[in-house]
Design an enzyme around this catalytic site. Structure first.
Site, PDB file in Angstrom:
ATOM      1  CG  HIS A 128      36.999  33.494  45.349  1.00  0.00           C
ATOM      2  ND1 HIS A 128      36.425  32.209  45.406  1.00  0.00           N
ATOM      3  CD2 HIS A 128      38.267  33.168  45.199  1.00  0.00           C
ATOM      4  CE1 HIS A 128      36.567  31.209  44.107  1.00  0.00           C
ATOM      5  NE2 HIS A 128      37.513  31.764  44.243  1.00  0.00           N
TER       6      HIS A 128
HETATM    7  C1  UD1 Z   1      43.040  33.472  43.975  1.00  0.00           C
HETATM    8  C2  UD1 Z   1      43.206  32.685  42.688  1.00  0.00           C
HETATM    9  C3  UD1 Z   1      41.745  32.785  42.155  1.00  0.00           C
HETATM   10  C4  UD1 Z   1      41.653  31.264  43.295  1.00  0.00           C
HETATM   11  C5  UD1 Z   1      41.612  32.075  44.508  1.00  0.00           C
HETATM   12  C6  UD1 Z   1      41.159  31.071  45.787  1.00  0.00           C
HETATM   13  C7  UD1 Z   1      44.825  34.109  41.123  1.00  0.00           C
HETATM   14  C8  UD1 Z   1      44.662  35.330  40.105  1.00  0.00           C
HETATM   15  N1  UD1 Z   1      43.473  34.443  42.317  1.00  0.00           N
HETATM   16  O1  UD1 Z   1      42.058  34.778  44.273  1.00  0.00           O
HETATM   17  O2  UD1 Z   1      42.172  31.814  40.883  1.00  0.00           O
HETATM   18  O3  UD1 Z   1      40.029  30.794  42.668  1.00  0.00           O
HETATM   19  O4  UD1 Z   1      43.038  32.574  44.915  1.00  0.00           O
HETATM   20  O5  UD1 Z   1      40.873  31.364  47.070  1.00  0.00           O
HETATM   21  O6  UD1 Z   1      45.869  33.637  42.149  1.00  0.00           O
HETATM   22  N2  UD1 Z   1      43.613  38.384  51.213  1.00  0.00           N
HETATM   23  C9  UD1 Z   1      43.314  38.295  52.503  1.00  0.00           C
HETATM   24  N3  UD1 Z   1      43.977  37.081  53.551  1.00  0.00           N
HETATM   25  C10 UD1 Z   1      44.203  35.749  52.495  1.00  0.00           C
HETATM   26  C11 UD1 Z   1      44.023  35.831  51.321  1.00  0.00           C
HETATM   27  C12 UD1 Z   1      43.874  36.567  50.751  1.00  0.00           C
HETATM   28  O7  UD1 Z   1      43.393  38.891  53.374  1.00  0.00           O
HETATM   29  O8  UD1 Z   1      44.628  35.241  53.552  1.00  0.00           O
HETATM   30  C13 UD1 Z   1      43.172  39.175  50.244  1.00  0.00           C
HETATM   31  C14 UD1 Z   1      44.686  39.982  49.769  1.00  0.00           C
HETATM   32  O9  UD1 Z   1      45.162  40.649  50.772  1.00  0.00           O
HETATM   33  C15 UD1 Z   1      43.894  40.790  48.333  1.00  0.00           C
HETATM   34  C16 UD1 Z   1      43.209  39.053  47.938  1.00  0.00           C
HETATM   35  O10 UD1 Z   1      42.469  38.915  49.362  1.00  0.00           O
HETATM   36  O11 UD1 Z   1      44.099  41.697  49.049  1.00  0.00           O
HETATM   37  C17 UD1 Z   1      43.011  39.207  47.595  1.00  0.00           C
HETATM   38  O12 UD1 Z   1      44.249  37.809  47.351  1.00  0.00           O
HETATM   39  P1  UD1 Z   1      44.951  37.090  45.689  1.00  0.00           P
HETATM   40  O13 UD1 Z   1      45.842  36.074  46.322  1.00  0.00           O
HETATM   41  O14 UD1 Z   1      45.147  38.226  45.054  1.00  0.00           O
HETATM   42  O15 UD1 Z   1      43.528  36.452  44.984  1.00  0.00           O
HETATM   43  P2  UD1 Z   1      42.258  35.185  45.272  1.00  0.00           P
HETATM   44  O16 UD1 Z   1      40.544  36.637  45.237  1.00  0.00           O
HETATM   45  O17 UD1 Z   1      42.428  34.759  46.568  1.00  0.00           O
HETATM   46  N1  UDP Z   2      36.622  26.122  50.880  1.00  0.00           N
HETATM   47  C1  UDP Z   2      36.147  26.187  51.798  1.00  0.00           C
HETATM   48  N2  UDP Z   2      36.588  26.961  52.688  1.00  0.00           N
HETATM   49  C2  UDP Z   2      36.082  28.065  52.529  1.00  0.00           C
HETATM   50  C3  UDP Z   2      35.799  28.285  50.697  1.00  0.00           C
HETATM   51  C4  UDP Z   2      36.142  26.796  50.280  1.00  0.00           C
HETATM   52  O1  UDP Z   2      36.723  24.893  52.114  1.00  0.00           O
HETATM   53  O2  UDP Z   2      35.230  28.406  53.339  1.00  0.00           O
HETATM   54  C5  UDP Z   2      37.311  25.172  50.032  1.00  0.00           C
HETATM   55  C6  UDP Z   2      35.947  24.180  48.795  1.00  0.00           C
HETATM   56  O3  UDP Z   2      35.448  23.956  49.264  1.00  0.00           O
HETATM   57  C7  UDP Z   2      37.075  24.070  47.858  1.00  0.00           C
HETATM   58  C8  UDP Z   2      38.134  25.025  47.935  1.00  0.00           C
HETATM   59  O4  UDP Z   2      37.589  25.577  48.494  1.00  0.00           O
HETATM   60  O5  UDP Z   2      37.322  22.530  48.177  1.00  0.00           O
HETATM   61  C9  UDP Z   2      37.619  25.856  46.529  1.00  0.00           C
HETATM   62  O6  UDP Z   2      38.496  27.251  46.833  1.00  0.00           O
HETATM   63  P1  UDP Z   2      38.019  28.683  46.056  1.00  0.00           P
HETATM   64  O7  UDP Z   2      36.745  28.500  46.290  1.00  0.00           O
HETATM   65  O8  UDP Z   2      39.020  29.436  46.725  1.00  0.00           O
HETATM   66  O9  UDP Z   2      38.845  28.509  44.430  1.00  0.00           O
HETATM   67  P2  UDP Z   2      38.770  28.129  43.694  1.00  0.00           P
HETATM   68  O10 UDP Z   2      38.215  26.675  43.554  1.00  0.00           O
HETATM   69  O11 UDP Z   2      37.261  29.041  42.784  1.00  0.00           O
HETATM   70  O12 UDP Z   2      40.218  28.048  42.165  1.00  0.00           O
END
Ligand code: UD1
Ligand code: UDP
Length: 358
Positions: free
Chosen positions: A207
């Site tokens: 992601h």
């Molecule tokens: C964010 C964090 C990243 C973290 C990740 C955990 C920042 C800059 N990045 O990235 O460090 O590892 O969360 O998962 O804060 N979206 C959905 N539904 C959701 C969530 C997101 O559709 O429930 C879509 C959003 O609309 C957007 C994209 O996913 O288009 C990215 O979401 P965003 O919150 O900007 O960043 P993440 O990639 O989730």
């Molecule tokens: N995780 C989860 N469901 C999923 C993918 C990840 O519960 O489908 C959990 C994972 O086990 C970990 C946390 O989400 O505890 C990590 O989040 P993510 O990978 O989104 O973010 P990051 O750690 O890279 O910031």
């Protein structure tokens, strides 16, 4: 003592679950939770509150799907209003997301003390939004709770010893969560039956922007997954960000792609997997907690101790490197020789430090 906790993204819910549970055991500490809304799909947000017993947020901001500047700015504006209203002793943030930085900045300018849980981590890659968020958050935090010795070292190297702040290696709150929920997951999760998993499988997540926003890299990772999947089932709970890009670019992935899962299902998937492949920060450690080797689909990691000691291999997005790492780990036996992350007592240590202050 009143703590305003700000969370908004999936890993923060998991970290906050561990710390909130500990806070609830101390009557003299009141926690008020703000959910920024950064993550909003049911299985990216609500499911963690339900499964992990995280107290209901008093404030839901519903700020998401915006550019970095717009998201951070709008969050700051709303958090500032709430901080003025609640007047907490501390504002607590976790990790390195936009929600983390927005909250820390808003609080610091109001002279509210900032607690940063998971401080001191560095990838030394300033192209990552997370690296910017965590460096800036650390610099304006008053209490820096580090998960590892290398995080402490990073802060020392940046001159933090000269600042009037508290720095403590409390261990990793994610280990607290993993240990607390492991048994519950074993009892409750039906995921392996539901998705008809084979006995042997590899668990994969992708992601991070550095992979999803570079289509060449993403295609290369997918090519590696497709090849590995011919030999062993690869299961991929897909983040909405990645799903959008797969769909837009018609990328065909030969793996068992499922919706994101809740934490209990995720723990079960981790514990029964053969190897983990991921660009997630949290998952690299969870692999280690449950004795699994990890292939990290990034060019570097903040969890350097795992790489140094042979538990984790950095492959980046290079197809050959990913496949080589897979063949290497497939033949290896996992023997845990270290305890890097505090053994599940991080939240207790954080609360102990906080209580000394009041
Ligand atoms: C964010 C964090 C990243 C973290 C990740 C955990 C920042 C800059 N990045 O990235 O460090 O590892 O969360 O998962 O804060 N979206 C959905 N539904 C959701 C969530 C997101 O559709 O429930 C879509 C959003 O609309 C957007 C994209 O996913 O288009 C990215 O979401 P965003 O919150 O900007 O960043 P993440 O990639 O989730
Ligand atoms: N995780 C989860 N469901 C999923 C993918 C990840 O519960 O489908 C959990 C994972 O086990 C970990 C946390 O989400 O505890 C990590 O989040 P993510 O990978 O989104 O973010 P990051 O750690 O890279 O910031």
């Amino acid at each position: 003592m009143k703590i305003l906790t700000v969370i908004g993204a999936r890993p923060q819910f998991i970290k906050a679950a561990a710390v909130s549970k500990e806070i609830n055991q101390h009557r003299e500490v009141e926690e008020v939770i703000i959910h920024t809304g950064q993550h909003f799909d049911k299985n990216m947000s609500a499911i963690f509150f339900e499964e992990m017993g995280i107290p209901k947020p008093k404030y839901q901001l519903d700020i998401h799907s915006l550019s970095h500047g717009a998201m951070t700015g709008r969050m700051m504006e709303e958090i500032e209003k709430i901080a003025l209203l609640e007047s907490p002793d501390f504002l607590m943030v976790f990790g390195d997301t936009n929600s983390t930085l927005a909250a820390a900045l808003a609080a610091k300018k109001l002279k509210i003390k900032v607690i940063h849980v998971e401080a001191g981590l560095r990838s030394f890659n300033m192209d990552m939004p997370e690296e910017i968020n965590r460096i800036l958050t650390d610099r304006i935090s008053d209490l820096l709770f580090c998960p590892t010795e290398s995080a402490i070292e990073n802060l020392k190297n940046e001159g933090f010893d000269n600042f009037n702040v508290l720095i403590s290696n409390c261990g990793d709150v994610m280990e607290d969560a993993a240990l607390q929920f492991s048994e519950i997951a074993e009892k409750k999760s039906q995921i392996r039956k539901e998705i008809h998993l084979k006995d042997e499988y590899i668990l994969c997540t992708i992601h991070r922007a550095e992979n999803t926003d570079d289509i060449k890299k993403l295609r290369s990772i997918v090519a590696a997954i497709n090849e590995i999947n011919e030999e062993v089932q690869v299961i991929l709970p897909v983040h909405p960000r990645t799903k959008k890009i797969f769909d837009q670019n018609e990328i065909k992935i030969e793996a068992s792609v499922i919706e994101p899962v809740g934490y209990l299902d995720m723990l079960e998937l981790i514990k029964n997997s053969k190897i983990i492949m991921t660009d997630s920060g949290g998952l690299q450690k969870e692999a280690f907690f449950f004795d699994k080797f990890c292939i990290t689909l990034r060019e570097e990691t903040e969890w350097v101790e795992l790489v140094k000691n042979g538990y984790n291999k950095i492959s980046g997005s290079d197809k050959a490197k990913i496949i080589n790492a897979y063949h290497y780990f497939k033949a290896e036996k996992f023997i845990k020789r270290h305890n890097f992350y505090g053994g599940g007592n991080a939240s207790k240590r954080i609360l102990m430090e906080l209580k000394k202050l009041k």
